[in-house]
Design a protein around this motif. Structure first.
Motif, PDB file in Angstrom:
ATOM      1  N   LEU A  85       0.819  -1.200   0.000  1.00  0.00           N
ATOM      2  CA  LEU A  85       0.000   0.000   0.000  1.00  0.00           C
ATOM      3  C   LEU A  85       0.857   1.255   0.000  1.00  0.00           C
ATOM      4  N   ASP A  86       1.937   1.240   0.776  1.00  0.00           N
ATOM      5  CA  ASP A  86       2.839   2.390   0.836  1.00  0.00           C
ATOM      6  C   ASP A  86       3.417   2.690  -0.540  1.00  0.00           C
TER       7      ASP A  86
ATOM      8  N   GLN B  99       0.772   4.082  -2.927  1.00  0.00           N
ATOM      9  CA  GLN B  99       0.454   5.481  -2.643  1.00  0.00           C
ATOM     10  C   GLN B  99       1.559   6.409  -3.144  1.00  0.00           C
ATOM     11  N   ARG B 100       2.798   5.955  -3.051  1.00  0.00           N
ATOM     12  CA  ARG B 100       3.918   6.786  -3.514  1.00  0.00           C
ATOM     13  C   ARG B 100       3.866   7.001  -5.025  1.00  0.00           C
TER      14      ARG B 100
ATOM     15  N   ALA C  25       1.230   6.733  -6.905  1.00  0.00           N
ATOM     16  CA  ALA C  25       0.024   7.507  -7.196  1.00  0.00           C
ATOM     17  C   ALA C  25       0.290   9.006  -7.021  1.00  0.00           C
ATOM     18  N   ARG C  26       0.985   9.368  -5.931  1.00  0.00           N
ATOM     19  CA  ARG C  26       1.324  10.779  -5.715  1.00  0.00           C
ATOM     20  C   ARG C  26       2.217  11.302  -6.837  1.00  0.00           C
TER      21      ARG C  26
END
Length: 260
Positions: A228-229, A232-233, A235-236
């Protein structure tokens, strides 16, 4: 004459030079404070694209200054801890500098000098350089530098070189992972220039995010949290201005803004 020289070129490459060649660029509390300040300021400067770390003269760095070490022997435990935290802070500031960092190793690196090499993102060395973790010969241990050296060289190699304090060659440092590249002394500047050309082709914000990614993922077991981390990275980054510009430039067959 200043113990630390800082020069920033028009292309955004900053060079930090340890300027104590007469003592093989050994560092004391003042040099450590100056290096910490330099890495912090250059890391925060939007005009800086990369940071080179060099040593003046024949050696890269002999590590801790003997006069400083002698003075520390008379400190209380609390004073010694506080003093050691200065070095720990400097190394962490270098390690976490948001800009790509390159150690240019033209000569010997001993003790804390090996820590400086290990804390940089990239390490390029002349093939004539030599290395040693000499602390145990002085009745000490390479404690503060150990997180960076172990991450670079591996636990198995450190169990040897931490204990023997023997010198090892640039070729061995390359094999162990402390160095990324070794070249003939006369080819060192060309190798550094080639690395800088590659670094300057890349998005600066992406490079900062990539450095943070390595720290976030390294030595963590694969888990849902890690998955997940990392999701998210990316995606940002995809939604960032730089990410959109990079993908758009690739699709439009043009140079991205940071290369213009």
């Amino acid at each position: 004459m200043s113990d630390i020289l800082i020069d920033t070129a028009a292309n955004g490459v900053a060079t930090v030079t340890m300027n104590r060649g007469e003592v093989h660029n050994a560092f004391n509390e003042h040099v450590i404070a100056d290096l910490t300040d330099a890495f912090r300021k250059l890391g925060a400067d939007p005009a800086v694209r990369a940071v080179l770390l060099r040593g003046a003269g024949k050696s890269f760095s002999a590590g801790a200054d003997l006069g400083w070490m002698k003075k520390m022997a008379g400190y209380s435990h609390e004073e010694n801890v506080q003093d050691a935290m200065g070095l720990a802070t400097m190394l962490r500031t270098l390690d976490e500098c948001p800009k790509p960092t390159v150690a240019v190793v033209q000569g010997s690196a001993f003790g804390g000098g090996v820590g400086l090499v290990a804390a940089c993102d990239i390490a390029i060395s002349a093939d004539t350089a030599s290395f040693a973790l000499t602390e145990v010969r002085l009745g000490l241990i390479p404690a503060v530098i150990s997180p960076y050296v172990i991450a670079a060289m591996g636990e198995r190699a450190c169990r040897r070189y931490f204990l023997t304090a023997e010198r090892f060659s640039a070729a061995e440092a390359l094999r162990l992972g402390l160095l990324h590249q070794t070249v003939k002394a006369e080819e060192l500047e060309g190798a550094v220039a080639s690395t800088l050309r590659n670094l300057l082709q890349c998005g600066p914000a992406s490079q900062t995010a990539a450095k943070e990614l390595v720290r976030a993922v390294a030595r963590r077991p694969m888990s849902t949290d890690v998955m997940l981390d990392t999701a998210q990275r990316i995606a940002r980054q995809r939604a960032s201005d730089e990410g959109k510009e990079g993908v758009g430039a690739f699709l439009d067959k043009r140079e991205p803004a940071w290369r213009s």
